[in-house]
Structures are given as structure tokens and as C-alpha cells.
Design a protein around this motif. Structure first.
Motif, mmCIF file in Angstrom:
data_model
loop_
_atom_site.group_PDB
_atom_site.id
_atom_site.type_symbol
_atom_site.label_atom_id
_atom_site.label_comp_id
_atom_site.label_asym_id
_atom_site.label_seq_id
_atom_site.Cartn_x
_atom_site.Cartn_y
_atom_site.Cartn_z
ATOM 1 N N ALA A 130 0.981 -1.116 0.077
ATOM 2 C CA ALA A 130 0.054 -0.083 0.098
ATOM 3 C C ALA A 130 0.928 1.248 -0.017
ATOM 4 N N LEU A 131 2.140 1.243 0.579
ATOM 5 C CA LEU A 131 2.869 2.281 0.550
ATOM 6 C C LEU A 131 3.227 3.000 -0.986
ATOM 7 N N GLY A 132 3.591 2.020 -1.703
ATOM 8 C CA GLY A 132 3.751 2.089 -3.114
ATOM 9 C C GLY A 132 2.551 2.601 -3.945
ATOM 10 N N PHE A 149 -6.569 -3.033 -1.509
ATOM 11 C CA PHE A 149 -5.823 -3.655 -0.456
ATOM 12 C C PHE A 149 -6.912 -3.957 0.522
ATOM 13 N N GLY A 150 -7.861 -3.296 1.027
ATOM 14 C CA GLY A 150 -8.682 -3.493 2.058
ATOM 15 C C GLY A 150 -8.519 -2.245 3.019
ATOM 16 N N ARG A 151 -9.142 -2.104 4.065
ATOM 17 C CA ARG A 151 -9.216 -1.050 4.953
ATOM 18 C C ARG A 151 -7.890 -1.316 5.912
ATOM 19 N N GLY A 152 -7.573 -2.658 6.225
ATOM 20 C CA GLY A 152 -6.613 -2.989 7.190
ATOM 21 C C GLY A 152 -5.070 -2.360 6.839
ATOM 22 N N PRO A 153 -4.545 -3.142 5.824
ATOM 23 C CA PRO A 153 -3.455 -2.663 5.412
ATOM 24 C C PRO A 153 -3.175 -1.094 5.213
#
Length: 631
Positions: free
Chosen positions: A27-29, A246-250
């Protein structure tokens, strides 16, 4: 191990067991590139707007406003509220608009808000690569002033290369985005800590008093600074829009564990440097770096801004597909660049238009400082519109009371309105650019939808009930030939116009008839069991309604194969597909669309991709029947 949202081989979402930290790294990328590169230009723009940039009250006030803006808008509004309002896992302003039922209800205000918010994101997609790459390369001015004339040409070359490789996809290098952005955030944090150690009292800015005091004690200047402060949250909308990947969690994990702390530390480090007496001209971000490491930092910053730009461009492609599926844009050719994920797509027309605008902005404005004025207004207006839709969602989806929903939404709207009004003062300095882009995109969406509604209305005027049509076939002794004819139609009842025109021109009809209407629903994905509904109107005359979510790829041959399990008895081994191709002309009775709208719609309709490509039909089994439709 924990549950995370991924996609299967068909691109449909599924919940699988995986590593939450690994998904957070990915997710960072993808998600945080835009907001993660904003420290390159935000703080220097704020101090450049302030009347006394080196004054401690100004520096602490500016830092306080930045920190609390990050907290209120990103952490509270988007991470804590907006990301809880998902459309079967998908986020973003178009998904939110669809979630509020605009496809089934006449809600023109919600449609207008959602579409204009989406149109503004295209402006953001053009400005982000320009301002990000420029701000990174401007570090060369600090390495050696002799390189200053080469900053803009170098930025143009990088941007041209970035857009040129889009058609190849990013699957092969995409797995590197996360680690590179992790290195970027850690580097920013370390630089920030080094700056804070030189003036630790800078953390007094955590007290909101400093921000409010500066805001209300500096008159018009204090208010105008808000326009520059807002730059720190450009990219926050991506947290919501990219939630489906990615979904909320990541995303929450990456924000709280890496991104938010790194941003706080870096902004605080820049402020500490100024409090210690560093000059405010030039780029304060690069002053945090030791001189011997400046060139490596510039290289890393440039790579980070390229990744941020890539994410914005990919987001524009995804939003274009959503708009096409929901009926707000003409069908465009969409290339799937990888089988690894449904989000790996390429839309050529959007790519080249973005490239032209981005390069023009880079050359025209020349410096990231000049582009900052154009940047904020698009994002602030999009966020303002998202807040308005969130209020409706709180009432209709969460069933909150009017008082509770109104209180929360009012807080968001007050903050968003303040930032928007502050940015509105920059229209003459470049703020007109995203507004012109947004109005242009919105007009295209509106005219396309209006024109297509007019076409549908005209088609429904000539419908004939199936029983009556079959009686005509029998009465006129129309020959019935072997095989199955599949007629694609947009009409919900009766005999499809394309079947009528086929009989009129060919004077024959297949023994087995299959009429298919495809509907794109306002949900992103649909269970396979709800995909198709079948009904046999008369013997060997089947009518089917296929339904897809707005994030799915319609594949008609696969759908017909699946229909056998539902009792369809027509022979699907010998199929000919019949599709209509409308040529739009002007109505002579004066009851149609205005001439300029009709002509513009006709141009878009002629240049839309063929329906057989859109529905993955085998080209050697398709018969196209042209007809004129007056609107």
C-alpha cells in the motif's frame, strides 16, 4: 496472519489469509505516494505565503496548522470515517455516488456532486506529476545553481518517459514501489529527527493554540496561508479511492505505523531548521540533508515522485473504467496490462491527454511554487464534495440521526470550506487550470449521458411486443434458418430494434433466438449466482438479462455457456451475434437535443469502441446492423 482483501484470477475481490504488514508495504507504493511527497513543497510554500516567514510565531503556527490538518482531514475524516463507507470494498467518490443509489433513483444533485468531484480528480492527475517531479529536481539548484536551467527540461523528459511506458504496465516493477517508498518515508523521518534535535522546542506546535493564534491574529494573510497548508493533505483522497486494492486494514496500518509519523517528524524537522535560523528561500526540505548526501536524496526524491505520479495516473485509468461502466463516458479501449490484478489497465486516450496537459503545465508554470496555486483548489473542492456525500451516507447507510450526522459533517464541511475558500483566492494565479479541466470532463460526462438517454427514448418509441412480432413473421412467411441468433439490446422489454432491422433487411430469422440485455449495476462486484436471469417468452425465443458490477469485465460468450445450467435449450454451438450501430442524426421536429449537444454526442458515439470489443465477442461471429437514430 490476518484477513486481507485481494482479487482472484478473474479480478473479483476475495478475502484471503495473508500478511498484513506485507500488504501494508504494498500500500505504501500505491496509496501514499502523493501525500508522501508533499513535504517536498508544502512547508516552503507556506512560509513563502506568510508575511514574516522567519518569525517563531509564524513557524510554530504554520507547523501546528499542518499537523492538525493531517490529523483532522486524513486520520479522522478519511481513515476513521470515509473508509468505513465502502461499496462492496470499493471506495472513492464515484463508488460512493453509486452506493447512494443514483442509478435507480433520480438524484440529480448527488449525481452532479459525485461527477464533478470525479472530474476534479482528473485535474489532480495532471498537476500531481508536474509539481512532484519539479519539486524533486529543484533540489539540483541547491547542489549547484549552474543546473537550474536544466530542471524544467529534465522534468519534461522524465514525464514523457513516464507516460510513454504506461502501455507496458507496471506489474514487473510494481513490487518495488513499496520498498522504495518505505525507504523514502524512513529517510524523511531520519532527516526530520536530525532537524528536531537542533531545536527540540518545535514540538510546542502540537498545541493547536499556536495554529489558531496565527490564523486569527494575522488577518487576511493568516487566512490565505490555509491555501498553502492544504498542500500537506493532497493525496488523502487516494486512501479512500484505492481501498478496493488492499482493504481497510493494510492502509490503516501503513498510515499509522509509517506514513503519519514520518510526515510529522519531517515537517517538524523543517520547522526546527527555520527556527534555528536557516534561510527560508529555496527548498527547506533539502536543507535537512547533509551536503554529501544531497545528490542521492535528489535521486530518491525523483524516484518517489515518479511512483506518486504513477499511482495518480493508474487511479485516473481506474476511474475512467468506472465512469464507462456506469454510463457516464463513451466506451474507450481498455488494455489489461497484467493478469496479476484487475487494476493493471491502460487507457490510451486518457494517458495521452494527461501527458499533454501535464507537460504543458510543467513548461508553462516552470516552478513548483507557481504550480502550488493550481494544485490546492482541485483537491479541496473534491474533499468538500466528499464531505457532502458522507453526510448523506451517514443518514441513509449508517442511519444516524440528523443531529449526529449533521454535527460530524458540519465539522468536516467547515474545515473543507475554509481550505477551499483560501484556495479560491488563487484562481488568477493558476487555480483556473483544474477548474477548466474539471468543467471540460464534467461536460463530456453530462453530454454523453444526456445523449444516450435520448437515444434510448427514441428506441423505445418503436418497440413491438414479442407475440405480435412473431405473428408478423408467420403471416409474412419469413423463412426460419438453422442456428442461434443472439441479439444484444438495451431495451428492457418487447422485440429488440436490432432484431426488427435484421428481419427487415435480410428477410429471414434464425430458428433459435436469444435476446440479451446487459446491465451494469451500482455495485462493484456481483456473485456469479446473480449474474443472469432467463425467461422463455415464446418457444425457442429466450430473453436474458445479464448483470455485472461496475468493476467487472463483461464476457458474453462465457455468460452464454453458463446459461445452459439455467435451462436454456437453444443451440449455443452455432451462434451469430447481432449488434446495432447507431448513427446519430438531428431530429427535424425541434424536440431533440440542442444542435451543439447532438453534434458533440455524435462525435463521441462514432469514436467509441465497438460494442463487440467491449463485450469480448468473437469478431468472426458478429454481424453489425447500422441504423439512424434522430435525437
Amino acid at each position: 496472519m490476518s484477513e486481507i482483501q485481494t482479487t482472484d484470477i478473474e479480478g473479483r475481490p476475495q478475502v484471503s489469509q495473508g500478511s498484513l504488514p506485507l500488504m501494508g508495504l504494498s500500500a505504501l507504493g500505491i496509496v501514499f505516494g502523493d501525500i508522501g511527497t508533499s513535504p517536498l513543497y508544502t512547508f516552503k510554500t507556506i512560509l513563502g505565503t506568510a508575511a514574516a516567514p522567519s518569525n517563531p510565531a509564524t513557524v510554530l503556527g504554520a507547523l501546528s496548522l499542518v499537523l492538525w490538518t493531517l490529523f483532522i482531514i486524513t486520520t479522522i475524516k478519511y481513515v476513521s470515517f470515509a473508509m468505513r463507507v465502502d461499496n462492496d470494498g470499493e471506495g472513492g467518490i464515484l463508488a460512493l455516488m453509486a452506493l447512494l443509489g443514483v442509478k435507480k433513483q433520480q438524484r440529480p444533485t448527488i449525481v452532479a456532486v459525485g461527477l464533478f468531484g470525479a472530474a476534479l480528480i482528473y485535474g489532480d492527475g495532471a498537476i500531481t506529476p508536474a509539481i512532484s517531479v519539479l519539486s524533486a529536481l529543484e533540489g539540483l539548484n541547491m547542489a549547484t545553481p549552474a543546473l537550474q536551467p536544466y530542471v524544467v527540461p529534465a522534468a519534461v523528459v522524465i514525464l514523457l518517459a513516464l507516460f510513454a511506458i504506461q502501455s507496458q504496465g507496471t506489474a514487473r516493477i510494481g513490487h518495488l514501489f513499496g520498498p522504495v517508498m518505505l525507504l523514502w518515508f524512513l529517510t524523511m523521518a531520519v532527516m526530520g529527527i536530525a532537524g528536531i534535535m537542533r531545536h527540540p522546542s518545535v514540538f510546542a506546535a502540537l498545541n493547536p493554540y499556536y495554529g489558531l493564534s496565527y490564523l486569527f491574529s494575522n488577518g487576511a494573510t493568516g487566512f490565505l496561508v490555509l491555501g498553502a497548508v492544504f498542500l500537506c493533505v493532497t493525496g488523502a483522497e487516494a486512501l479512500y479511492a484505492d481501498m478496493g486494492h488492499f482493504g481497510r486494514g493494510p492502509i490503516k496500518l501503513a498510515w499509522f505505523a509509517i506514513v503519519f509519523p514520518s510526515l510529522i517528524l519531517n515537517y517538524a524537522g523543517q520547522a526546527a531548521l527555520v527556527l534555528e535560523g536557516a534561510p527560508t528561500d529555496g527548498n527547506i526540505f533539502f536543507r535537512l540533508c547533509p551536503e554529501m548526501l544531497l545528490i542521492p536524496l535528489i535521486v530518491l526524491a525523483t524516484v518517489a515522485t515518479i511512483i506518486a505520479s504513477q499511482s495518480i495516473i493508474t487511479g485516473a485509468f481506474s476511474m475512467t473504467r468506472q465512469a464507462i461502466q456506469l454510463g457516464w463516458l463513451p466506451r474507450l479501449r481498455i488494455k489489461q496490462t497484467s493478469s496479476e490484478g484487475y487494476g493493471q489497465i491502460y487507457v490510451g486516450l486518457v494517458n495521452w491527454l494527461l501527458m499533454i496537459v501535464t507537460v504543458a503545465l510543467t513548461i508553462g508554470f516552470g516552478k513548483s511554487d507557481n504550480l502550488a496555486a493550481a494544485y490546492g483548489i482541485a483537491v479541496s473542492l473534491t474533499m468538500l464534495m466528499t464531505s457532502a456525500l458522507l453526510f448523506i451516507a451517514m443518514r441513509e447507510i449508517w442511519h444516524w440521526s440528523l443531529l449526529a450526522a449533521g454535527a460530524v459533517a458540519a465539522c468536516f464541511l467547515v474545515v473543507d470550506s475554509a481550505f477551499f475558500l483560501a484556495n479560491l483566492t488563487k484562481i488568477a494565479e493558476g487555480g483556473y487550470v483544474p477548474l477548466i479541466l474539471a468543467v471540460s470532463v464534467y461536460s463530456v460526462m453530462w453530454i454523453w449521458h444526456r445523449g444516450w438517454a435520448a437515444v434510448m427514448a427514441r428506441l423505445h418509441e418503436t418497440l413491438i411486443p414479442v407475440q405480435q412480432f412473431m405473428q408478423i413473421i408467420k403471416a409474412k412467411n419469413i423463412p426460419r434458418v438453422p442456428g442461434t441468433a443472439v441479439f444484444l439490446t438495451r431495451t428492457e422489454r418487447d422485440t429488440p430494434p436490432v432484431m426488427q432491422w435484421h428481419v427487415r433487411h435480410n428477410r429471414a430469422l434464425h430458428e433459435h433466438l436469444f435476446v440479451l440485455r446487459v446491465e451494469i449495476l451500482s455495485v462493484p462486484w456481483l456473485p456469479s449466482g446473480d449474474r443472469i436471469k432467463l425467461e422463455e417468452i415464446v418457444p425457442n425465443f429466450w430473453r436474458a438479462e445479464a448483470r455485472f458490477g461496475f468493476m467487472e469485465r463483461p464476457h458474453i460468450p462465457e455468460l452464454l455457456t453458463a446459461s445452459r445450467s439455467l435451462g436454456c435449450t437453444v443451440d449455443l454451438n452455432d451462434v451469430t451475434y447481432y449488434v446495432g450501430h447507431e448513427t446519430v442524426i438531428r431530429r427535424e421536429d425541434g424536440m431533440g437535443l440542442p444542435a451543439w449537444q447532438e453534434e458533440f454526442f455524435a462525435v463521441m458515439e462514432r469514436n467509441a469502441i465497438h460494442v463487440s470489443d467491449f463485450f469480448s465477442l468473437p469478431t468472426d461471429q458478429v454481424v453489425e446492423i447500422g441504423r439512424q437514430v434522430s435525437i
